[in-house]
Design an enzyme around this catalytic site. Sequence first.
Site, PDB file in Angstrom:
ATOM      1  N   ILE A 189      38.981  38.808  41.063  1.00  0.00           N
ATOM      2  CA  ILE A 189      40.134  38.003  41.481  1.00  0.00           C
ATOM      3  C   ILE A 189      40.498  38.278  42.933  1.00  0.00           C
ATOM      4  O   ILE A 189      40.942  37.372  43.654  1.00  0.00           O
ATOM      5  CB  ILE A 189      41.351  38.216  40.540  1.00  0.00           C
ATOM      6  CG1 ILE A 189      42.457  37.199  40.874  1.00  0.00           C
ATOM      7  CG2 ILE A 189      41.875  39.643  40.587  1.00  0.00           C
ATOM      8  CD1 ILE A 189      42.052  35.749  40.754  1.00  0.00           C
ATOM      9  N   ASP A 229      45.741  37.394  34.237  1.00  0.00           N
ATOM     10  CA  ASP A 229      46.067  38.331  33.171  1.00  0.00           C
ATOM     11  C   ASP A 229      45.036  39.432  33.127  1.00  0.00           C
ATOM     12  O   ASP A 229      43.886  39.254  33.519  1.00  0.00           O
ATOM     13  CB  ASP A 229      46.060  37.613  31.819  1.00  0.00           C
ATOM     14  CG  ASP A 229      44.650  37.217  31.420  1.00  0.00           C
ATOM     15  OD1 ASP A 229      43.992  38.003  30.712  1.00  0.00           O
ATOM     16  OD2 ASP A 229      44.197  36.146  31.850  1.00  0.00           O
ATOM     17  N   GLY A 260      38.910  35.849  32.892  1.00  0.00           N
ATOM     18  CA  GLY A 260      40.347  36.046  33.013  1.00  0.00           C
ATOM     19  C   GLY A 260      40.703  36.476  34.422  1.00  0.00           C
ATOM     20  O   GLY A 260      40.027  36.073  35.383  1.00  0.00           O
ATOM     21  N   GLU A 261      41.765  37.269  34.553  1.00  0.00           N
ATOM     22  CA  GLU A 261      42.286  37.757  35.839  1.00  0.00           C
ATOM     23  C   GLU A 261      42.905  36.637  36.680  1.00  0.00           C
ATOM     24  O   GLU A 261      43.474  36.902  37.735  1.00  0.00           O
ATOM     25  CB  GLU A 261      41.180  38.432  36.691  1.00  0.00           C
ATOM     26  CG  GLU A 261      40.494  39.611  36.048  1.00  0.00           C
ATOM     27  CD  GLU A 261      39.425  40.232  36.939  1.00  0.00           C
ATOM     28  OE1 GLU A 261      39.274  39.815  38.104  1.00  0.00           O
ATOM     29  OE2 GLU A 261      38.743  41.156  36.468  1.00  0.00           O
ATOM     30  N   GLY A 262      42.714  35.380  36.262  1.00  0.00           N
ATOM     31  CA  GLY A 262      43.124  34.248  37.082  1.00  0.00           C
ATOM     32  C   GLY A 262      41.983  33.657  37.894  1.00  0.00           C
ATOM     33  O   GLY A 262      42.197  32.762  38.713  1.00  0.00           O
TER      34      GLY A 262
END
Lengths: 372, 372
Positions: free
Chosen positions: B99, B188, B336-338
């Site tokens: 990210i 997240d 994830g992580e954005g």
Amino acid sequence: MAQWTEAAARLRAVDGAAALAADERQMLLTKPAGALGRLEALGSQLAAIARIVPPPVPHEAAVVVFAGDHGVLVEGVSPWPAEVTAQMVANFLVGGAAINVIANVVGARVVVVDVGVATPIPGTGVPAAGASGGPIGRFVSANVRAGTGNLVIEPAMTADETSRAIDVGLSVALRLVAEGVGCLVTGDMGIGNTTPSAALIAALLGRPAEEVTGRGTGISDVAWAKKVSVIERALERARLDLGAELSEAEPHAVVAELGGFEIAAIAGLVLGAATAEIPVVLDGVIALAGALVAVALAPECKGYLVAGHRSTEPGASVAMAYLGLEPLLDLGLRLGEGTGACLALPLVRAAAGVLGEMATFDDAGVASGSVT
Amino acid sequence: MAQWTEAAARLRAVDGAAALAADERQMLLTKPAGALGRLEALGSQLAAIARIVPPPVPHEAAVVVFAGDHGVLVEGVSPWPAEVTAQMVANFLVGGAAINVIANVVGARVVVVDVGVATPIPGTGVPAAGASGGPIGRFVSANVRAGTGNLVIEPAMTADETSRAIDVGLSVALRLVAEGVGCLVTGDMGIGNTTPSAALIAALLGRPAEEVTGRGTGISDVAWAKKVSVIERALERARLDLGAELSEAEPHAVVAELGGFEIAAIAGLVLGAATAEIPVVLDGVIALAGALVAVALAPECKGYLVAGHRSTEPGASVAMAYLGLEPLLDLGLRLGEGTGACLALPLVRAAAGVLGEMATFDDAGVASGSVT
């Protein structure tokens, strides 16, 4: 001897060993294996192109919009008048077009190249760099001829004009690379240019016209049928054997017969990217026609190609399947100018950046997942 | 009284009239009608969100990565140990995660928020902003509790903890907007968090666990079957009636039962974006679970949502169908992580920029196409 023939002879294929080394590095980075999806394969391709892991992040990028006109317009293949090509070039130069906005958002230069515009470009106050020498600004004046011939009744371009247009693309690519550009993006502007693009894809890949002909910027069923017939007549006139293998055809002659200037120049840009060993992001069907020409002239080009956006033109899908490309984006764009490809540029940078800038599990002190 | 309940009561739906005005403006811009595909609809949505045409271009954007842990991990739903949540938070703070690389490429800030991490975050030299007051740096320490309870045997969170987590997301959103951020991106980090996400989607939309449960970061068939069973047992324990209509369920109680802290905080972030009338770009299934919660708490949120990337988790598709969202990107990411949402940010900026910065046919002196 044309510049491009020397360049084509010297090309080398991308480095498969670097791609494998990148694949291995992907497994060490702080993420589950494969979790970056298509960015991982793209990163490995960028490593293969640069012949090193990690590949450089192309912070400096340029979208090169080649503009040309098409004699076939008299056959009624487009709802737009030819003057729109020149008017849109003027619009690019004042920053009012979609490609200007999108290039600005993603941090890319826009370079407009007149390689065959037929009508005067409105507004003459724009400083134009010549076809060779000096830094490239926003505009390169390299007009080979004021539009192609009508491919239905005559060759679109002569053999010499074809080589000159390819050389324009090659030369612009190499000059931009010399100025620090690490990724090229193809753009095009030419009212009517989906017709020669479809004709080229049909001829180079031996497909029937109706399979590769689309609606361009938006035409009716009747107009589409006319467009298919125009392409069929052009292929017949040029006696292009649709059954022939690509390697047996004489690709340079095929481009001369069908056109156009911006498509030949895009082929030159692809040759330039491959010469400089940097990626080239392809836009829609015009770019794919140009890339097919480049690969026909020099098969080593293939590994340098990145498909930016899925074109809605059927010829684009046929060309991508042949070239083994899968577009990164599918947003329903059908504008050209390089808009779709330009939107994919952040993905190219991210794919390269991940390989060079992410921590490994060891570096970061992060525990690896166990197999379940 | 929780901050979010007041915010939810004051929300207004996006402005449909501004969307229509944007649709009309799209027709005047120097491009064939509809040629920018999905960017056009997105631009009109952004106009509806900002209640003005053209909408502002969100040059300043932030991806907010909410981190939390999950008591359900003891059931064996993930191959990764809980400590990885804290280790990855530390990795975010030194810029070593995917990210960080992607946010850097697209020009977004990364803000990491500890809303429920269970283990100590390695490296204590990081300056942490508190949950309220002062400019937000790279890290916000707003830990509600050291991980949720195990949803199979007990409520994941208390009602009060749930409200506090939602308030963390709301508060971070409003502070970032006050600092000039014009677009929020959800991120997240929480080992095991696809389990509560799937459970929430099942409970809020009345779907069987097996329909919405996926493989997370990568698990076997056996582990998947166990995960489905874990979710089924949690739904049974909490006596959540899968047949109930969303409006009849008590969404706040459902979130408390199933967790988790980062999901509740994402719901708060969505409420904050809607309060500030700016877009929020959703990442994968965790974000969609959070968005479902936000919409359940305040239906007016719906028009502010943009789906960034197609998650490979089946629950994401179910949630998107319910919310009427179609993701902009489909690159096979499952990290994830954005990351997926962040990659869509240039598309959001381009969609807004087109409406404000492109010339009209009249401005540019470009002829319009005739109908054929």
